[in-house]
Write an enzyme that holds these catalytic residues in place. Structure first.
Site: not given
Ligand code: 13P
Length: 253
Positions: A9-11, A97, A99, A169, A175, A215, A236-237
């Site tokens: 997930n590149w956000k 998600h 976010e 999640e 993150g 994470s 993610g990151g």
């Protein structure tokens, strides 16, 4: 045995050029990798570049969007629908998600509407659920997960539910560098699976893939993936760097 799904997930990261560069570097790392399904979910504007990059290779990688709107078309400025995503070459879509729940007013009901439209269009939905830290500390994790799942799965027939994938999640792990232990994630996954059994029956629940997100890094991927209840990862990151995402995909059990 459920095949694991390792999804990125590149956000809100990467331009179309950066997307092309990512795949140029990433594809050689995963050439011939068939153990797991690989999915990359870039921002909408990068989907075309991602689809072209993958189609030009002989590597099976699903491309997904990070959200969609539940109506197919109409006067809804700024929205993108499930049939449009399919037309653009998407195979997957992330729904609900945390976010989006936190910053963009996503609710359990909008998640349900989006899930139905994704299924109708033939997309594989990745439905995100998870508790915030206050809920965990108050002992409400199970209740929150049950509510999010019941409402997400409402009015969906068992025969239509097969493509559904869930991502657990925990919001406090996203993150933050603070990963859930494999045991803690597995406990949450069992709650989610039992809600899926109520909604769609035991057989469908046994086949449901539940990914862990929060994470995930090359250093902890193997321990998480060793847990039988964990059917993959939503990253993610650590998915933004081709080498790091490839290392997660190729975790060594
Ligand atoms: P991080 O891997 O950056 O914690 O993000 C997880 C996530 O939100 C994936 O959807």
């Amino acid at each position: 045995m459920r095949k694991k799904v390792i999804a990125a997930n590149w956000k809100l990261y990467k331009t179309p050029k950066e997307t092309r560069d990512f795949f140029l570097a990433f594809l050689p790392h995963v050439q011939g990798h068939t153990r797991d399904e690989i999915v990359v979910c870039p921002p909408f504007v990068d989907i075309f570049a991602a689809v072209v990059a993958v189609q030009a290779s002989d590597i099976a990688i699903g491309i997904g969007a990070q959200d969609l709107y539940w109506r197919s078309e109409g006067a809804f400025t700024g929205e993108v629908s499930a049939p449009m995503l399919r037309g653009a070459g998407c195979t997957h879509v992330i729904i609900g998600h945390s976010e989006r729940r936190q910053h963009f007013g996503e609710t359990d009901d909008s998640v349900n509407a989006k899930l139905k439209s994704a299924l109708l269009a033939g997309l594989v939905p990745i439905v995100c659920v998870g508790e915030v830290i206050e809920e965990r500390e108050a002992g409400l994790t199970e209740e929150v997960l049950r509510r999010q799942c019941t409402r997400a799965f409402a009015e969906i027939a068992a025969e239509d539910a097969r493509p559904i994938t869930v991502a657990y999640e925990p919001v406090w792990a996203i993150g933050t560098g603070r990963t859930a232990t494999p045991e803690l994630a597995a406990e949450a996954h069992r709650v989610i699976r039992s809600e899926a059994a109520k909604a769609f029956g035991q057989t469908a629940a046994a086949q449901l893939r539940i990914l862990y997100g929060g994470s995930v890094k090359p250093e902890n991927a193997a321990a998480l993936m060793a847990e039988e209840e964990i059917d993959g990862a939503l990253v993610g990151g650590a998915s933004l760097d081709p080498k790091s995402f490839a290392a997660i995909v190729k975790y060594q059990g």
